[in-house]
Design an enzyme around this catalytic site. Structure first.
Site, PDB file in Angstrom:
ATOM      1  N   HIS A   1      31.876  13.005  -0.677  1.00 52.51           N
ATOM      2  CA  HIS A   1      32.808  13.974  -0.070  1.00 52.51           C
ATOM      3  C   HIS A   1      33.426  14.882  -1.125  1.00 52.51           C
ATOM      4  CE1 HIS A   1      32.593  11.008   3.278  1.00 52.51           C
ATOM      5  NE2 HIS A   1      32.601  12.115   3.967  1.00 52.51           N
TER       6      HIS A   1
ATOM      7  N   ASP B   1      28.642  19.282   9.747  1.00 51.72           N
ATOM      8  CA  ASP B   1      29.169  18.198   8.921  1.00 51.72           C
ATOM      9  C   ASP B   1      28.118  17.115   8.651  1.00 51.72           C
ATOM     10  OD1 ASP B   1      31.010  16.706   7.537  1.00 51.72           O
ATOM     11  OD2 ASP B   1      32.014  15.894   9.305  1.00 51.72           O
TER      12      ASP B   1
ATOM     13  N   ASP C   1      37.064  18.561   4.538  1.00 49.61           N
ATOM     14  CA  ASP C   1      37.176  17.279   3.823  1.00 49.61           C
ATOM     15  C   ASP C   1      38.065  17.409   2.581  1.00 49.61           C
ATOM     16  OD1 ASP C   1      35.889  15.270   5.256  1.00 49.61           O
ATOM     17  OD2 ASP C   1      33.895  15.837   4.542  1.00 49.61           O
TER      18      ASP C   1
HETATM   19  P1  5GP Z   1      32.663  13.325   7.111  1.00 49.51           P
HETATM   20  O1  5GP Z   1      33.263  12.099   6.533  1.00 49.51           O
HETATM   21  O2  5GP Z   1      31.673  13.955   6.172  1.00 49.51           O
HETATM   22  O3  5GP Z   1      33.651  14.356   7.614  1.00 49.51           O
HETATM   23  O4  5GP Z   1      31.973  12.823   8.462  1.00 49.51           O
HETATM   24  C1  5GP Z   1      30.685  12.465   8.571  1.00 49.51           C
HETATM   25  C2  5GP Z   1      30.466  10.975   8.537  1.00 49.51           C
HETATM   26  O5  5GP Z   1      29.231  10.743   9.174  1.00 49.51           O
HETATM   27  C3  5GP Z   1      30.294  10.431   7.117  1.00 49.51           C
HETATM   28  O6  5GP Z   1      31.463   9.951   6.558  1.00 49.51           O
HETATM   29  C4  5GP Z   1      29.283   9.314   7.333  1.00 49.51           C
HETATM   30  O7  5GP Z   1      29.927   8.140   7.750  1.00 49.51           O
HETATM   31  C5  5GP Z   1      28.450   9.810   8.478  1.00 49.51           C
HETATM   32  N1  5GP Z   1      27.216  10.469   7.983  1.00 49.51           N
HETATM   33  C6  5GP Z   1      27.022  11.777   7.704  1.00 49.51           C
HETATM   34  N2  5GP Z   1      25.753  12.003   7.324  1.00 49.51           N
HETATM   35  C7  5GP Z   1      25.127  10.802   7.364  1.00 49.51           C
HETATM   36  C8  5GP Z   1      23.791  10.374   7.086  1.00 49.51           C
HETATM   37  O8  5GP Z   1      22.891  11.138   6.725  1.00 49.51           O
HETATM   38  N3  5GP Z   1      23.544   9.050   7.248  1.00 49.51           N
HETATM   39  C9  5GP Z   1      24.471   8.154   7.659  1.00 49.51           C
HETATM   40  N4  5GP Z   1      24.118   6.884   7.774  1.00 49.51           N
HETATM   41  N5  5GP Z   1      25.729   8.524   7.936  1.00 49.51           N
HETATM   42  C10 5GP Z   1      26.055   9.827   7.782  1.00 49.51           C
HETATM   43 MN    MN Z   2      32.311  16.051   5.940  1.00 50.95          MN
END
Ligand code: 5GP
Ligand code: MN
Length: 498
Positions: free
Chosen positions: A241, A391, A282
């Site tokens: 992040h 996102d 973020d």
């Molecule tokens: P963010 O925290 O970036 O605002 O929200 C997205 C959340 O979705 C991340 O914290 C993570 O838990 C999940 N996430 C995003 N991209 C991926 C990915 O490619 N794989 C997995 N397993 N989780 C993801």
């Molecule tokens: Mn994010």
């Protein structure tokens, strides 16, 4: 063993403690620490009936109910809080080992030097990240910050590396970005890994300029540059992040705006909400999720009463940055326009909390058969969906771009679950290095989160199929194959062992 009874007043309650003089000193301290509901950075003070300080030890004199002690937990000046015993111990052992090696071998081997650097940088991390302050090492007066959180302006002056990025950004921003790069920037094919921080800032400026925000919304170039640089400064150096993730999400949002020709459906004000929300969504992420914040009872969880603590914080940071005129890109808008943007950004950023994912997707799904771009409610849910898609869109990118992001994500996940184990907190299962692998993490996430979400957006904009749906389907095939092969190999190994 003879036990004694201690009567004491804490937080206005009369309490009783029972222990023997042989009881270990640490247990006695723990007992009073718990009674005072004190945190590690608090100092316990015990007063007798004369108001004199007494030592909290197993030898503490027994007393009667009417001659009770008074117990207080006082926040210490964190600048003076020592390192936690584990870290102290590690440094000490390393030092002894170093001396011994020098005695035996005559010089310090590289591996030992590396270990020392690791310990030092870990310590530095604990001291510099506000959100790790629950470990009691953060170098600021935490209680003053809680009572009066500092707006970003009053934060320490820009460290050297950032100043260099600032200079390079301003220098490069006057140079032309080629048409080829500009076109690429409008698609999910864009490769973020080729660009350094100052260049990403220039590209963000290009996005604002190409959507005509400067002219249409009266944004002055130097104010935009100050704003972008402040945003960059307020992302942390965490594995996932970080500022590069912010750049990627903003770039995907920018691409989606062009690919779906959103300019013909939304006024510039709403497009600014979407791009700026992506940029800020973020801000100041500590690298530990909401679940962790809540379980560890961090000050963010306390401040926001466990309700989307991170997203609330990102949003508060965004408006903290915008509170200074020299970087307020909204300063030339009317009061009504400002309120519209503020409400929109709050809605969009809070919608990125994945705990609300199903709820938002369901609300978007029901609008599908009757979607109307002139309906306020439909527009609002679409804006949230656009940010949510951006996102979590890494898997819509080419494999060579997406895969390193998965490594970064898992590194952050594993950091969290390791800390949870160390702290005795509940371990978040999808972050546990003992339970998760790259393919298992992605097959689940793609099937249950990405495909349903991307399919819904593609229904409204069929042109997105080739840009986001096809690559995500390909990623699912890739990781499913990998999962199958890994499973077969494991079975084979087990057979050979028999
Ligand atoms: P963010 O925290 O970036 O605002 O929200 C997205 C959340 O979705 C991340 O914290 C993570 O838990 C999940 N996430 C995003 N991209 C991926 C990915 O490619 N794989 C997995 N397993 N989780 C993801
Ligand atoms: Mn994010």
């Amino acid at each position: 063993m003879e036990t004694k009874i201690i009567h004491f007043m804490v937080h206005g309650r009369l309490e009783r403690a029972e222990f023997g003089s042989e009881c270990p000193a640490a247990d006695v301290k723990d007992l009073f620490q718990a009674a005072a509901e004190a945190e590690p950075h608090h100092i316990l003070k015990m007063y007798d009936t004369n108001g004199s300080l007494v030592n909290i030890t197993p030898q503490l004199e027994a007393n009667g109910e009417d001659s009770y002690y008074r117990l207080e937990a006082v926040a210490s000046d964190l600048k003076r809080v020592g390192t936690p015993p584990e870290l102290d111990d590690m440094e000490h052992r390393l030092h002894r080992l170093e001396r011994k090696v020098i005695e035996d071998v005559g010089s310090v081997p590289e591996v030992l030097r590396e270990m020392k650097t690791h310990v030092e940088s870990f310590k530095e991390k604990l001291e510099s990240l506000e959100h790790l302050s629950w470990m009691g090492l953060f170098k600021t007066d935490r209680d003053q910050r809680l009572a009066d959180p500092k707006p970003p302006t009053q934060q320490p002056s820009v460290p050297d590396g950032r100043e260099q990025v600032h200079r390079r950004f301003l220098h490069m921003s006057s140079l032309q970005v080629t048409e080829e790069v500009k076109e690429h920037l409008k698609t999910p094919l864009f490769d973020n890994w080729q660009w350094e921080e100052a260049e990403m800032l220039v590209l963000l400026q290009v996005m604002f300029a190409d959507l005509d925000f400067l002219a249409l919304l009266h944004i002055e170039l130097d104010v935009l540059q100050n704003f972008l640089f402040e945003v960059y400064c307020h992302y942390n150096n965490v594995p996932f992040h970080n500022f590069r993730h912010c750049f990627c999400v903003t770039q995907m949002m920018y691409g989606l705006i062009w690919l779906t020709d959103l300019r013909s459906h939304f006024p510039p004000l709403d497009l600014l909400v979407m791009l700026t929300s992506a940029l800020c969504h973020d801000l100041d992420h500590p690298g530990y999720s909401n679940v962790f914040q809540i379980n560890a009872q961090t000050h963010l969880a306390r401040r926001y009463n466990n309700v989307s603590p991170l997203e609330n914080h990102h949003c508060t940071m965004a408006f903290g940055i915008l509170s200074e005129p020299e970087r307020n890109i909204l300063k030339n808008l009317s009061g009504e326009q400002y309120r519209h943007i503020r409400a929109g950004m709050i809605r969009c950023i809070l919608a990125t909390d994945m705990a609300r994912h199903n709820d938002i997707l369901l609300r978007f799904r029901v609008t599908q058969p009757i979607f109307d771009f002139t309906n306020e409610e439909h527009r609002e849910v679409l804006m949230k969906i656009m940010l949510k898609v951006s996102d979590i869109s890494n898997e819509a990118r080419p494999m060579a771009v997406a895969e390193p992001w998965l490594d970064c994500l898992l590194q952050e996940f594993f950091n969290q679950s390791d800390t949870e184990k160390l702290q005795g907190l509940p371990v978040t299962p999808f972050m546990d290095r003992d339970q998760v692998s790259k393919p298992s993490s992605q097959t689940n996430f793609i099937q249950f989160v990405l495909l349903p979400l991307f399919t819904e957006l593609t229904k409204l904009f069929p042109c997105l199929e080739q840009h986001i749906l096809v690559p995500v389907q390909r990623a699912l095939d890739f990781y499913s194959d990998m999962e199958r092969v890994t499973k077969q190999e494991k079975e084979q190994e087990e057979l050979e062992l028999l």
